[in-house]
Design a protein around this motif. Structure first.
Motif, short mmCIF file in Angstrom:
data_model
loop_
_atom_site.label_atom_id
_atom_site.label_comp_id
_atom_site.label_asym_id
_atom_site.label_seq_id
_atom_site.Cartn_x
_atom_site.Cartn_y
_atom_site.Cartn_z
N ARG A 1 0.85 -1.21 0.00
CA ARG A 1 0.00 0.00 0.00
C ARG A 1 0.87 1.25 0.00
N MET A 2 1.90 1.23 0.83
CA MET A 2 2.77 2.40 0.94
C MET A 2 3.53 2.65 -0.36
N ILE A 3 4.08 1.60 -0.97
CA ILE A 3 4.82 1.75 -2.22
C ILE A 3 3.91 2.27 -3.33
N LEU A 4 2.69 1.74 -3.42
CA LEU A 4 1.76 2.20 -4.45
C LEU A 4 1.39 3.66 -4.23
N ARG A 5 1.25 4.08 -2.97
CA ARG A 5 0.97 5.49 -2.69
C ARG A 5 2.10 6.37 -3.19
N TYR A 6 3.33 5.96 -2.91
CA TYR A 6 4.48 6.72 -3.37
C TYR A 6 4.53 6.77 -4.90
N MET A 7 4.26 5.65 -5.55
CA MET A 7 4.35 5.61 -7.01
C MET A 7 3.29 6.49 -7.66
N VAL A 8 2.07 6.46 -7.11
CA VAL A 8 1.01 7.30 -7.68
C VAL A 8 1.34 8.77 -7.48
N ASP A 9 1.77 9.13 -6.28
CA ASP A 9 2.12 10.53 -6.02
C ASP A 9 3.31 10.96 -6.87
N PRO B 1 12.55 -10.09 -4.39
CA PRO B 1 12.24 -10.69 -5.70
C PRO B 1 10.80 -10.49 -6.14
N GLU B 2 9.87 -10.49 -5.20
CA GLU B 2 8.46 -10.35 -5.58
C GLU B 2 8.13 -8.95 -6.10
N PHE B 3 9.05 -7.99 -5.90
CA PHE B 3 8.82 -6.62 -6.35
C PHE B 3 9.79 -6.21 -7.46
N HIS B 4 10.53 -7.15 -8.04
CA HIS B 4 11.52 -6.80 -9.06
C HIS B 4 10.88 -6.12 -10.27
N ARG B 5 9.74 -6.60 -10.70
CA ARG B 5 9.11 -6.00 -11.87
C ARG B 5 8.71 -4.56 -11.58
N MET B 6 8.23 -4.30 -10.37
CA MET B 6 7.87 -2.94 -10.00
C MET B 6 9.11 -2.04 -9.98
N ALA B 7 10.24 -2.57 -9.51
CA ALA B 7 11.48 -1.79 -9.50
C ALA B 7 11.90 -1.41 -10.91
N VAL B 8 11.75 -2.35 -11.85
CA VAL B 8 12.12 -2.09 -13.25
C VAL B 8 11.22 -1.01 -13.85
N GLU B 9 9.92 -1.10 -13.58
CA GLU B 9 8.98 -0.13 -14.14
C GLU B 9 9.17 1.26 -13.53
N PHE B 10 9.62 1.31 -12.29
CA PHE B 10 9.82 2.57 -11.58
C PHE B 10 11.10 3.27 -12.05
N GLY B 11 12.04 2.51 -12.60
CA GLY B 11 13.36 3.06 -12.92
C GLY B 11 13.34 4.19 -13.91
N LEU B 12 12.63 4.01 -15.03
CA LEU B 12 12.67 5.03 -16.10
C LEU B 12 12.11 6.37 -15.66
N PRO B 13 10.88 6.45 -15.13
CA PRO B 13 10.36 7.77 -14.77
C PRO B 13 11.16 8.43 -13.64
N LEU B 14 11.63 7.62 -12.68
CA LEU B 14 12.39 8.22 -11.58
C LEU B 14 13.74 8.74 -12.07
N CYS B 15 14.42 7.98 -12.90
CA CYS B 15 15.70 8.46 -13.45
C CYS B 15 15.51 9.72 -14.29
N THR B 16 14.41 9.78 -15.04
CA THR B 16 14.14 10.94 -15.89
C THR B 16 13.94 12.19 -15.03
N ALA B 17 13.18 12.04 -13.93
CA ALA B 17 12.95 13.19 -13.04
C ALA B 17 14.25 13.60 -12.34
N LEU B 18 15.03 12.61 -11.89
CA LEU B 18 16.31 12.92 -11.24
C LEU B 18 17.25 13.63 -12.21
N ASP B 19 17.24 13.23 -13.47
CA ASP B 19 18.07 13.87 -14.48
C ASP B 19 17.59 15.30 -14.72
N LYS B 20 16.29 15.48 -14.80
CA LYS B 20 15.73 16.81 -15.07
C LYS B 20 16.12 17.79 -13.97
N LEU B 21 16.06 17.34 -12.72
CA LEU B 21 16.35 18.22 -11.59
C LEU B 21 17.80 18.10 -11.13
#
Length: 778
Positions: free
Chosen positions: A384-392, A441-461
């Motif tokens: 629940r907490m991770i999904l909240r962070y991802m949506v925000d 391991p059960e969250f590896h796919r979520m980590a992969v999907e989170f990588g691109l948008p987070l890296c893009t924002a970190l690069d932008k700022l």
């Protein structure tokens, strides 16, 4: 020795220097009152000078109209009792009070029978105050009456008493003991913060500073062996031990004892032992009676079930601190309810309230909470907490990357500024979340999907170190799950971030790995991307010929595949490196084709970019009027397209051309306008570059003080972003401006800083310029 009659369960006991009196009522805990006297061999109080002064002032300020009562509140092991004792000794030494008495109420003992009640203390207090034992009444009610009457009598004879009521867990444990007589003083220590006690002031204790922590350990070890200099001789290990202790006095005292127990043991051994969070608390178990874990446990056991559950869940949040929305998602409760619970944990000093509606646990308390048996709701709470962070984050990312809200999301941010602010605060947690997702391991796919948008924002700022961390985790997790497409995308981002932090060899390695992956999969377009990224690094290293070769190879690929648009993009990249290589004519020739292509396709953004590059080539040729015209045209098109980011770059180039034409006034005006654009974009890094350029224009205009302010702010910005190259340039320009303003000493210091940075970076020409300026100061 004073004897007390033992009857009906009472115990006769006593010792020199301590008055021990015990209630004779069966089933009640023994109550002891001790006089507060100096202890010759006690180590000096370390790092609490300010708090000791504040406590002394509070006792003085509120004492004029009646009994002064101050509560010292803080976490287990924070040093409340020692501060109270030191304040009492200071009060006695300065004549503020006549005597001090200390009573431990044992309010956090897990056995309620061992907790001291006020009625168990009256008799002992009266005896400690010198009241005749034979005149002490038998009943508690009568003892309370006599106690308060006697305290009033002492006050009227100008004899003041400072009573330290230690370790109280409820108001009911100490309130009946507060005397009403004038001039008396009471210090209450507790792990809880109490409200609603009339006239009581509260002093909240925090952990010690790093230096004070080392001093505490040093004092304790040298008290055991005055020749033990290990903490002084190895300050790096000493400060690391202080950090691992969380600067908590109890942990520091235990570590000092461990150090003293083994005079031949290197400090680095203890650092290594305590480094593992999974076993760290065990390292603070000196014995069964002296333990950080045991101290925290006493507070935890008092929590009701709803609070103990939240306490156990909070360590699931990566990064150390938590906002209200994430805490609500974690607990599955509404925000007002979870906020009330968080504040109850704050009042119990098992959590701390930070700014911006955030809460955190002390490191050792967090480790203790994580050690507890997992809550059945832990996995669901974490998700629940991770999904909240991802949506925000996705809502914030839309503002950060595109300057607008995403209508598909429930957006908590009213503006880009609010989104950027949220991201700045939550960034450590987001990075830690990717690390935690990559670990599970059960969250590896979520980590992969989170990588691109987070890296893009970190690069932008330009949070480049964090981008390196996230891209590394993203690449390794994608490789683990066998997602080669995601892995190569992560390698591209990682190489780009490594380039920006000037780790060029590693950047080249990442881009070469990406290039090999594209070739293996027959992805020709991907090859072009990898070659472009690799060429960018090579031109930063001044290896222009190799960069040009890579662009020409990619151009051949574009022509072979008939991809005219990609060919145009490659030609603009090629032109950029030709300009840097001092080949402006070749750059202009290369730009003719994409200029015509973008005009024909109606690609106004591509046309503006190409026009801006032509302006750069014309500047290299010395044709500043034509260059200014090209940059102005590009800036106008970007304005019409509302591409403010690209517009700010064209404005910068235009101002540089105007400076070369001697029009510093117009250049300064354009730089000022550019700064307004960058303010809207929240782009602090580009703001630093613009400030440096503005400073040079202001210097030309004779506005030296304003130029100094601009360069100083630029340097501070680059320090924040760890951009050593631009920081060195800012300090060089600042030093020159300070020299022009006859601030010679500061100019010399600043220029030496710039010189050192340039020498470290291998920038010979810039280093020579710094030396020349320094020579002029001799």
């Amino acid at each position: 020795m004073i004897s007390v009659h033992a009857a009906n369960g009472g115990i006769a006991a006593g010792s020199i220097g301590t008055l021990n009196y015990f209630a004779a009522q069966k089933g009640r805990v023994a109550a002891a009152v001790r006089p507060i006297v100096p202890e010759p061999h006690a180590p000096a109080l370390a790092g609490r000078e300010r708090e000791l002064g504040d406590l002394t002032d509070l006792l003085t300020e509120t004492g004029s109209g009646g009994t002064s009562v101050v509560a010292i509140a803080g976490a287990p092991g924070i040093g409340k009792s020692e501060l109270a004792r030191s304040a009492a000794l200071r009060g006695i030494a300065t004549g503020q009070t006549t005597r001090g008495l200390f009573v431990n109420m044992q309010g956090y003992d897990p056995d309620p029978e061992n907790q001291v009640a006020p009625e168990d203390v009256y008799s002992s207090l009266l005896r400690a105050l010198g009241f005749p034992g034979d005149d002490i009444p038998a009943t508690n009610a009568e003892q309370a009456t006599v106690y308060h009457q006697y305290m009033d009598e002492l006050a009227h004879t100008d004899e003041s008493v400072l009573l330290v009521i230690d370790n109280a867990s409820t108001v009911a444990q100490f309130a009946p003991l507060i005397p009403s007589g004038l001039s008396h003083r009471v210090i209450v220590t507790s792990r809880d913060t109490f409200g609603g006690v009339p006239g009581m002031r509260t002093l909240e204790l925090d952990v010690l500073s790093a230096d004070a922590s080392v001093l505490l350990m040093t004092n304790a070890t040298t008290q055991r062996d005055r020749h033990d200099n290990r903490l002084r001789d190895d300050p790096t290990s000493a400060h690391e031990l202080a950090r691992l202790c969380g600067r908590l006095p109890l942990a520091l005292q235990i570590v000092a004892a461990l150090i003293a127990d083994e005079p031949a043991r290197p400090l680095t051994d203890l650092v290594d032992e305590l480094a593992d969070e999974n076993t760290r608390l065990s390292g603070f178990d000196y014995d069964v009676n002296w333990s950080v874990r045991a101290a925290i446990s006493l507070s935890y056991r008092r929590l009701p079930e709803d609070l103990s559950k939240l306490f156990r869940l909070l360590p699931l949040i990566p990064g150390g601190d938590v906002g209200l929305r994430a805490a609500a998602a974690l607990s599955g409760e509404k925000e007002p309810e979870v906020r009330r619970k968080l504040m109850r944990l704050v009042r119990a000093h098992l959590a701390d309230k930070q700014a911006e509606e955030r809460w955190r646990m002390h490191d050792l308390i967090r480790i203790y909470a994580a050690e507890l048996s997992r809550d059945p709701d832990s996995d669901a709470a974490f998700q629940r907490m991770i999904l909240r962070y991802m949506v925000d984050f996705m809502a914030a990312g839309s503002w950060i990357l595109y300057g607008k809200s995403d209508p598909r999301l429930s957006d908590p941010f009213p503006s880009r500024t609010a989104a950027v602010s949220w991201f700045g605060i939550e960034r450590p947690t987001l990075v830690a979340a990717v690390r935690e997702l990559s670990r599970r391991p059960e969250f590896h796919r979520m980590a992969v999907e989170f990588g691109l948008p987070l890296c893009t924002a970190l690069d932008k700022l330009r949070y480049l170190d964090d981008q390196v961390t996230v891209a590394t985790l993203w690449a390794s997790t994608a490789a683990h799950v066998g997602d080669e497409e995601a892995e190569v995308l992560a390698l591209n981002h990682l190489g780009g971030a490594l380039r920006r932090v000037r780790r060029f060899d590693e950047a080249i390695d990442m881009h070469e790995r990406a290039l090999a992956s594209y070739r293996r999969r027959g992805d020709r377009r991907g090859e072009g991307v990898a070659k472009t990224n690799l060429a960018n690094v090579l031109q930063d290293l001044g290896r222009f010929d190799e960069a040009i070769q890579l662009y020409q190879e990619d151009l051949a690929r574009c022509e072979e595949s008939g991809d005219a648009t990609s060919a145009g993009e490659t030609l603009t990249n090629l032109a950029g490196v030709l300009i840097k290589a001092g080949q402006p004519d070749e750059a202009i020739a290369a730009l003719r084709q994409p200029l015509e292509l973008f005009r024909r396709l109606g690609n106004r953004e591509g046309y503006a970019r190409t026009t801006d590059l032509i302006g750069g080539a014309l500047q290299r040729k010395g044709d500043m009027h034509a260059a200014a015209s090209a940059h102005r045209e590009a800036a106008t098109i970007y304005l019409e397209l509302d591409n403010q980011y690209a517009r700010s770059g064209a404005m910068n180039n235009l101002a540089l051309a105007l400076m070369s034409l001697g029009d510093a006034q117009s250049a300064a005006a354009i730089y000022s306008e550019q700064l307004e654009v960058l303010e809207q974009l929240d782009d602090r890094h580009r703001r630093g570059i613009a400030l440096n350029n503005l400073g040079m224009a202001l210097t030309r205009l004779g506005r030296i003080v304003d130029a100094i302010d601009a360069h100083r702010e630029a340097a501070e910005i680059f320090v924040h972003y760890k951009d050593v190259g631009n920081e060195a340039t800012a300090r060089l320009l600042l030093g020159a401006a300070l020299r022009n303003n006859r601030q010679i000493d500061e100019a010399r210091t600043t220029l030496h800083q710039a010189l050192s940075m340039f020498e470290t970076a291998g920038s010979r020409e810039d280093a020579d310029e710094a030396r020349q300026l320094l020579k002029g100061l001799e």
